[in-house]
Design a protein around this motif. Sequence first.
Motif, PDB file in Angstrom:
ATOM      1  N   ILE A  67       0.951  -0.838   0.281  1.00  0.00           N
ATOM      2  CA  ILE A  67       0.142   0.240  -0.104  1.00  0.00           C
ATOM      3  C   ILE A  67       1.034   1.012   0.226  1.00  0.00           C
ATOM      4  N   GLU A  68       0.343   1.905  -0.696  1.00  0.00           N
ATOM      5  CA  GLU A  68       1.489   3.500  -1.162  1.00  0.00           C
ATOM      6  C   GLU A  68       1.002   4.580  -1.329  1.00  0.00           C
ATOM      7  N   ILE A  69       0.553   5.543   0.253  1.00  0.00           N
ATOM      8  CA  ILE A  69      -0.120   7.022  -0.002  1.00  0.00           C
ATOM      9  C   ILE A  69       1.024   7.975  -0.776  1.00  0.00           C
ATOM     10  N   GLY A  70      -0.080   8.895  -1.591  1.00  0.00           N
ATOM     11  CA  GLY A  70       0.942   9.774  -1.983  1.00  0.00           C
ATOM     12  C   GLY A  70       1.313  11.137  -0.165  1.00  0.00           C
ATOM     13  N   ASP A  71       1.466  12.233  -0.883  1.00  0.00           N
ATOM     14  CA  ASP A  71       1.456  13.327  -0.339  1.00  0.00           C
ATOM     15  C   ASP A  71      -0.185  13.689   0.106  1.00  0.00           C
ATOM     16  N   HIS A  72      -0.423  14.504   1.268  1.00  0.00           N
ATOM     17  CA  HIS A  72      -1.786  15.548   1.827  1.00  0.00           C
ATOM     18  C   HIS A  72      -3.229  15.566   0.881  1.00  0.00           C
ATOM     19  N   CYS A  73      -3.059  13.825   1.515  1.00  0.00           N
ATOM     20  CA  CYS A  73      -4.275  12.948   1.150  1.00  0.00           C
ATOM     21  C   CYS A  73      -4.924  12.989   2.704  1.00  0.00           C
ATOM     22  N   PHE A  74      -6.454  12.741   2.348  1.00  0.00           N
ATOM     23  CA  PHE A  74      -7.552  12.740   3.340  1.00  0.00           C
ATOM     24  C   PHE A  74      -8.873  11.568   3.065  1.00  0.00           C
ATOM     25  N   PHE A  75      -8.861  11.204   4.577  1.00  0.00           N
ATOM     26  CA  PHE A  75      -9.562   9.980   4.366  1.00  0.00           C
ATOM     27  C   PHE A  75     -10.638  10.807   5.335  1.00  0.00           C
ATOM     28  N   ASN A  76     -11.797  10.514   5.108  1.00  0.00           N
ATOM     29  CA  ASN A  76     -12.683  10.198   6.092  1.00  0.00           C
ATOM     30  C   ASN A  76     -13.514   9.208   6.735  1.00  0.00           C
ATOM     31  N   THR A  77     -14.374   8.741   7.740  1.00  0.00           N
ATOM     32  CA  THR A  77     -14.265   7.783   8.584  1.00  0.00           C
ATOM     33  C   THR A  77     -14.513   7.031   8.362  1.00  0.00           C
ATOM     34  N   GLY A  78     -13.828   5.596   8.963  1.00  0.00           N
ATOM     35  CA  GLY A  78     -14.464   4.135   8.228  1.00  0.00           C
ATOM     36  C   GLY A  78     -14.199   4.484   6.557  1.00  0.00           C
ATOM     37  N   ALA A  79     -12.831   4.394   5.905  1.00  0.00           N
ATOM     38  CA  ALA A  79     -11.792   4.098   5.376  1.00  0.00           C
ATOM     39  C   ALA A  79     -11.232   2.623   5.511  1.00  0.00           C
ATOM     40  N   SER A  80     -10.979   1.964   4.635  1.00  0.00           N
ATOM     41  CA  SER A  80     -10.435   0.271   4.458  1.00  0.00           C
ATOM     42  C   SER A  80      -9.493   0.537   3.366  1.00  0.00           C
ATOM     43  N   ILE A  81      -8.641   0.201   4.119  1.00  0.00           N
ATOM     44  CA  ILE A  81      -7.936  -0.428   2.372  1.00  0.00           C
ATOM     45  C   ILE A  81      -7.297  -1.508   2.159  1.00  0.00           C
ATOM     46  N   SER A  82      -6.798  -2.352   2.002  1.00  0.00           N
ATOM     47  CA  SER A  82      -6.698  -4.294   1.666  1.00  0.00           C
ATOM     48  C   SER A  82      -6.297  -4.728   0.437  1.00  0.00           C
ATOM     49  N   SER A  83      -4.490  -5.069   1.068  1.00  0.00           N
ATOM     50  CA  SER A  83      -3.826  -5.564  -0.408  1.00  0.00           C
ATOM     51  C   SER A  83      -3.232  -7.024   0.050  1.00  0.00           C
ATOM     52  N   THR A  84      -3.099  -7.554  -1.631  1.00  0.00           N
ATOM     53  CA  THR A  84      -2.578  -8.772  -1.686  1.00  0.00           C
ATOM     54  C   THR A  84      -1.642  -8.830  -2.934  1.00  0.00           C
ATOM     55  N   GLU A  85      -1.912  -7.399  -3.661  1.00  0.00           N
ATOM     56  CA  GLU A  85      -1.042  -7.257  -4.488  1.00  0.00           C
ATOM     57  C   GLU A  85      -0.386  -5.553  -4.714  1.00  0.00           C
ATOM     58  N   SER A  86      -0.723  -4.740  -4.685  1.00  0.00           N
ATOM     59  CA  SER A  86      -0.559  -3.659  -4.711  1.00  0.00           C
ATOM     60  C   SER A  86      -2.111  -2.534  -4.611  1.00  0.00           C
ATOM     61  N   VAL A  87      -1.714  -1.639  -4.060  1.00  0.00           N
ATOM     62  CA  VAL A  87      -2.787  -0.115  -4.182  1.00  0.00           C
ATOM     63  C   VAL A  87      -1.974   1.022  -4.379  1.00  0.00           C
ATOM     64  N   LYS A  88      -2.235   1.940  -5.378  1.00  0.00           N
ATOM     65  CA  LYS A  88      -1.131   2.913  -5.106  1.00  0.00           C
ATOM     66  C   LYS A  88      -2.062   3.529  -5.139  1.00  0.00           C
ATOM     67  N   ILE A  89      -2.150   5.240  -3.757  1.00  0.00           N
ATOM     68  CA  ILE A  89      -2.941   6.333  -4.604  1.00  0.00           C
ATOM     69  C   ILE A  89      -1.752   7.912  -4.812  1.00  0.00           C
ATOM     70  N   GLY A  90      -1.787   8.290  -5.254  1.00  0.00           N
ATOM     71  CA  GLY A  90      -1.371   9.667  -5.798  1.00  0.00           C
ATOM     72  C   GLY A  90      -1.259  10.585  -4.690  1.00  0.00           C
ATOM     73  N   ASN A  91      -1.338  11.855  -4.621  1.00  0.00           N
ATOM     74  CA  ASN A  91      -0.836  13.090  -3.957  1.00  0.00           C
ATOM     75  C   ASN A  91      -1.904  14.109  -4.238  1.00  0.00           C
ATOM     76  N   ASN A  92      -2.807  14.446  -3.450  1.00  0.00           N
ATOM     77  CA  ASN A  92      -3.721  15.184  -3.038  1.00  0.00           C
ATOM     78  C   ASN A  92      -5.138  14.779  -3.164  1.00  0.00           C
TER      79      ASN A  92
END
Length: 168
Positions: A67-92
């Motif tokens: 799991i890769e999360i960039g800069d300046h990201c916001f997650f509101n309540t109740g977020a779930s990220i699950s990975s067996t391979e790859s999850v990539k989230i960019g900036n902002n």
Amino acid sequence: MRSPFLYLKNAIGMGFRKLRFGGKFKAGAIQTFDKLHVEIYKKGSISLGSYNQNRGNLYLVADGGHIEIGDHCFFNTGASISSTESVKIGNNCKFGNNLVIVDHDHNFKNETDEEFLSSKVEISDDCWVGANVTILRGTRIGRKSVIGAGCVIKGNIPEGSKIIQKRV
């Protein structure tokens, strides 16, 4: 501005996670997470950019994946990220309540001997994702896209798209 105690609490929490998971967990400067839950199994890893924040519970589960999360990201309540391979989230990127991102499905058809079928998820820079959105394996969301509340997303979403409802 958030409480200075929250910044201190997060710095301590990030330090403990780095100790617990070693090189499998990396975090940039100044995280303001409230109720961050991290699980890393097998060869999984989690990498966080700088200046990220959430409100309420955020679950990050790297079960052999990255799991890769960039800069300046916001997650509101109740977020779930699950990975067996790859999850990539960019900036902002901004995410609404009750977000689910998974890069895998259970192999209920027994297509292979593997328990899960997986393929990468990529969310490019400057995306906004509404409340109650599920992003499934094999999805790529292009830069500056908007995903409306309640959508289930799978496949390629071109740059600058505005998705109100996408059926799989």
